[in-house]
Scaffold this active site. Structure first.
Site, PDB file in Angstrom:
ATOM      1  N   ASN A   1       0.865  -1.180   0.000  1.00  0.00           N
ATOM      2  CA  ASN A   1       0.000   0.000   0.000  1.00  0.00           C
ATOM      3  C   ASN A   1       0.904   1.233   0.000  1.00  0.00           C
ATOM      4  OD1 ASN A   1      -1.820   2.026   0.473  1.00  0.00           O
ATOM      5  ND2 ASN A   1      -2.419   1.339   2.533  1.00  0.00           N
TER       6      ASN A   1
ATOM      7  N   HIS B   1      -9.841   1.346   4.256  1.00  0.00           N
ATOM      8  CA  HIS B   1      -8.609   1.552   5.029  1.00  0.00           C
ATOM      9  C   HIS B   1      -8.879   2.535   6.175  1.00  0.00           C
ATOM     10  CE1 HIS B   1      -4.550   2.702   6.139  1.00  0.00           C
ATOM     11  NE2 HIS B   1      -4.153   1.591   5.552  1.00  0.00           N
TER      12      HIS B   1
ATOM     13  N   GLU C   1      -5.858  -4.603  10.495  1.00  0.00           N
ATOM     14  CA  GLU C   1      -4.798  -3.626  10.779  1.00  0.00           C
ATOM     15  C   GLU C   1      -5.160  -2.844  12.031  1.00  0.00           C
ATOM     16  OE1 GLU C   1      -2.623  -2.455   6.874  1.00  0.00           O
ATOM     17  OE2 GLU C   1      -4.395  -1.225   7.036  1.00  0.00           O
TER      18      GLU C   1
END
Ligand code: PGA
Length: 252
Positions: A8, A92, A163
């Site tokens: 990313n 995200h 994450e």
């Protein structure tokens, strides 16, 4: 199942820098049990598509709009990305922090699937959630919301990236490394939730990535967490030698 290593790039590199950087990446040996994916900014995708050694790397985008076309200034749809990328990162935490909420994220998941692309759904709790013992609750809420519109057969295209926000690097060289005991129960909970929703066979095939300051020194530790089949790599993916080391250690 191949190990999936996803870069990313976030908001880094213009098209010229992309071309130079990809020339370096093309020298990396990609082991046969690793699938390597690069997610540059939208503006770099066409340059990247021309420059990559397509036998080594696939491409992904960092986002996609939830509708296919129309009066949506500044947006890029999954329909427009067809043919250019295989993967799309959705939800995200850096986008959630800008106000992207679960409802839109579930619509984006649907748009990505509808357009024949593979979504990487990002979920993760922040430091306050962690201190309040809410990690599992928050992560499972995000998971359920992200998968809301998807069927069992859609799930064959889906990757989940867990994450923890508190473990992401800050882009200035500062990293907090989670240890396996911080996160292993979350992977277990994600797998059980998918099993509950779609059954054991589907759950066994959904890839789960760890993301958060993954670097050459820590990547094998994260890859060894039960259920983890790959990494979503931010900062360390911007340095060719580090990304190479992560790929090689993931292959073991
Ligand atoms: P990091 O970023 O590896 O720099 O922590 C990962 C991500 O945000 O996807």
């Amino acid at each position: 199942m191949k190990k999936l290593i996803v870069a990313n790039w976030k908001m880094n590199f213009n098209p010229h820098e992309t071309e130079l950087f990809i020339h370096k990446l093309n020298k990396i040996d990609i082991p046969s049990n690793v699938e390597a994916v690069l997610c540059p900014p939208f503006i770099d995708l066409q340059t990247a598509a021309r420059a990559i050694d397509a036998k080594k790397f696939k491409l992904g985008s960092q986002n996609a709009f939830h509708l296919d076309s129309g009066p949506h200034t500044g947006e890029v749809s999954a329909a427009m990305l067809r043919g250019l990328v295989d993967y799309v990162i959705i939800g995200h935490s850096e986008r959630r922090a800008l106000g992207e909420h679960d409802k839109i994220i579930s619509e984006k998941m649907g748009a990505v699937i509808r357009n024949g692309l593979k979504p990487i759904l990002c979920i993760g709790e922040n430091l306050d959630d962690r201190h309040n013992d809410l990690s599992k609750t928050i992560v499972l809420d995000q998971l359920h919301a992200g998968l809301r519109n998807l069927t069992a057969s859609d799930m064959s295209e889906v990757t989940i990236a867990y994450e923890p926000i508190w473990a992401l690097s800050d882009g200035h060289g500062n990293s907090t490394h989670a240890v396996p005991e911080d996160v292993d129960f979350i992977f277990d909970a994600i797998a059980r939730a998918i099993e509950h929703l779609y059954g054991e066979e589907v759950s066994g095939k959904v890839r789960m990535l760890y993301g958060g300051s993954a670097d050459p020194e820590h990547s094998s530790m994260y890859m060894n967490i039960p259920g983890v089949s790959g990494l979503l790599v931010g900062g360390a993916s911007l340095i060719a030698s580090k990304f190479d080391d992560i790929i090689q250690s993931a292959a073991k």
